[in-house]
Design an enzyme around this catalytic site. Sequence first.
Site, PDB file in Angstrom:
ATOM      1  N   HIS A 108       0.835  -1.213   0.000  1.00  0.00           N
ATOM      2  CA  HIS A 108       0.000   0.000   0.000  1.00  0.00           C
ATOM      3  C   HIS A 108       0.866   1.258   0.000  1.00  0.00           C
ATOM      4  CE1 HIS A 108      -3.238  -2.801   1.206  1.00  0.00           C
ATOM      5  NE2 HIS A 108      -2.307  -3.298   2.007  1.00  0.00           N
TER       6      HIS A 108
ATOM      7  N   SER B  16      15.034  20.753 -17.430  1.00  0.00           N
ATOM      8  CA  SER B  16      13.852  21.552 -17.709  1.00  0.00           C
ATOM      9  C   SER B  16      14.304  22.857 -18.345  1.00  0.00           C
ATOM     10  CB  SER B  16      13.114  21.838 -16.398  1.00  0.00           C
ATOM     11  OG  SER B  16      12.337  23.007 -16.529  1.00  0.00           O
TER      12      SER B  16
ATOM     13  N   LYS C  20      16.304  20.973 -12.272  1.00  0.00           N
ATOM     14  CA  LYS C  20      15.632  19.701 -12.567  1.00  0.00           C
ATOM     15  C   LYS C  20      16.504  18.696 -13.312  1.00  0.00           C
ATOM     16  CE  LYS C  20      11.721  18.828 -12.155  1.00  0.00           C
ATOM     17  NZ  LYS C  20      10.568  19.365 -12.917  1.00  0.00           N
TER      18      LYS C  20
ATOM     19  N   ASN D  27      15.138  15.213 -14.896  1.00  0.00           N
ATOM     20  CA  ASN D  27      13.921  14.403 -15.015  1.00  0.00           C
ATOM     21  C   ASN D  27      14.206  13.003 -15.557  1.00  0.00           C
ATOM     22  OD1 ASN D  27      12.459  16.676 -14.202  1.00  0.00           O
ATOM     23  ND2 ASN D  27      12.265  17.398 -16.317  1.00  0.00           N
TER      24      ASN D  27
ATOM     25  N   GLU E 217       9.799   7.410 -17.477  1.00  0.00           N
ATOM     26  CA  GLU E 217       8.466   8.015 -17.647  1.00  0.00           C
ATOM     27  C   GLU E 217       7.886   7.649 -19.010  1.00  0.00           C
ATOM     28  OE1 GLU E 217       8.013  12.247 -16.161  1.00  0.00           O
ATOM     29  OE2 GLU E 217      10.167  11.959 -15.975  1.00  0.00           O
TER      30      GLU E 217
END
Length: 485
Positions: free
Chosen positions: A182, A303, A309, A311, A316
């Site tokens: 969970h 970014s 940033k 990423n 993704e």
Amino acid sequence: MEGGVLYNSSTMSKNTPPSEQNQFANKAQAWSARFSEPVSDLVKRYTASVGFDQRMARVDIQGSLAHADMLAAVGVISLDDKAAIEGGMAQILEEIATGQFTWSLDLEDVHLNIEKRLVELIGDAGKRLHTGRSRNDQVATDIRLWLRGEIDVIIELLRQLRRALAQLALQHTDTILPGFTHLQVAQPVTFGHHLLAYAEMFGRDAERLADCRKRVNRLPLGAAALAGTSYPIDRERVAQTLGFDEVCRNSLDAVSDRDFAIEFCAAAALIMTHFSRFSEELVLWMSPRVGFIDLADRFCTGSSIMPQKKNPDVPELARGKTGRVNGHLMALLTLMKGQPLAYNKDNQEDKEGLFDSADTVRDTLTIFVDMIGGIKVKAEAMRAAALQGFATATDLADYLVKKGVPFRDAHETVAHAVRNCEEKGCDLADLTLAELQAFHPSIEQDIFGVLTLEGSVAARKHVGGTAPERVKAEARRVLDQTEGD
Ligand code: ARG
């Protein structure tokens, strides 16, 4: 259309200059002798597949050569014709490889484009190639040959991926991080164990593909348009030449079902689903809030507005691309469900989704094999996280059970202890023996070996458990299984 007179000169306008006649069918399709008007440009584009099925050119030629060899062997064409076909096809392969081949939308698909060029090059022998064959069994054969090659490449990439996972796992048999259920801290696990969970998933993916390959590797040629052919063909010979395990046993089924492609798409969707779960974890682990890992810069981007940033674009995108691969599976199932026997043009729509599924899986595998080797593991951050959230609470309960306390009572006792620690802002292992004994008198000095992260993982040394010694053995097992480079 099948069985119609191909390349009938009457399809050419009387006024067509010879150069255009050589290009064939600028004015009409290969099968159009019985048609009184040409299709519109939009219909031509709508019905053509040459834009995407040219990638099957090599297997199309391979299939044609096997067919020609068989026609010659049974005496339907002469050995001279067979030799001419082989010579012509060699030149066509060369033209395609060097980018000199002219693909024509008027010729609809890869099959007619190649056949037309063959006729240009060798004349009548080229016109005899299609004897006893239809594009319906031809295309079914091509897809199977093409897909078989893709499956072999993907199985090999899965091997490399599992190897990369096992190699990293072997370096982290003692690295401890919190295991979650969970997404709440549950119990400590070793990072090697966590990585090997994915090695298991991708191992099953490879098994699935190997199984799917058996059903892909059957020969449709000989089914012709749908009913078979009256020529004395030798299907076994063609199957053998092309490396098929067996021939399809029903001509109607052979030209029409694409269940083998659907199976592949299902296996591809599962591979991507496994990648998607792994990617989700990589993204989470790389978030500065978690900070368990860092990915090599070449898999990330910055970014344009926020200079700080970094990423994790690759995971993704893998997560995102899973959506389209899952979509291709749905598209193929839907494509098939309403079709009466036998071949219907709907089946031409099988290719783009199938090709894209294979491409996406291949690219994702190739990138991840490289990326996994470059994962920087931040063991201290993992350990610090495992020390939060009472990850060894179950171990305390199990300790009490081993001292004779019924499990439900032990569970209750530990819940009290956890609550007490929460109020104090400390971990179970930070309590003194006296404090612990206040919760249950049977707790003794040996409890401290149990409450540590190391004690917790070391105790789970059965097959499938997270203990370092077990993870080491499992990682070695995967390395043995995937040996080869
Ligand atoms: N391009 C077609 C396909 O991909 C080839 C078979 C066409 N057969 C036909 N009778 N129109 O399925």
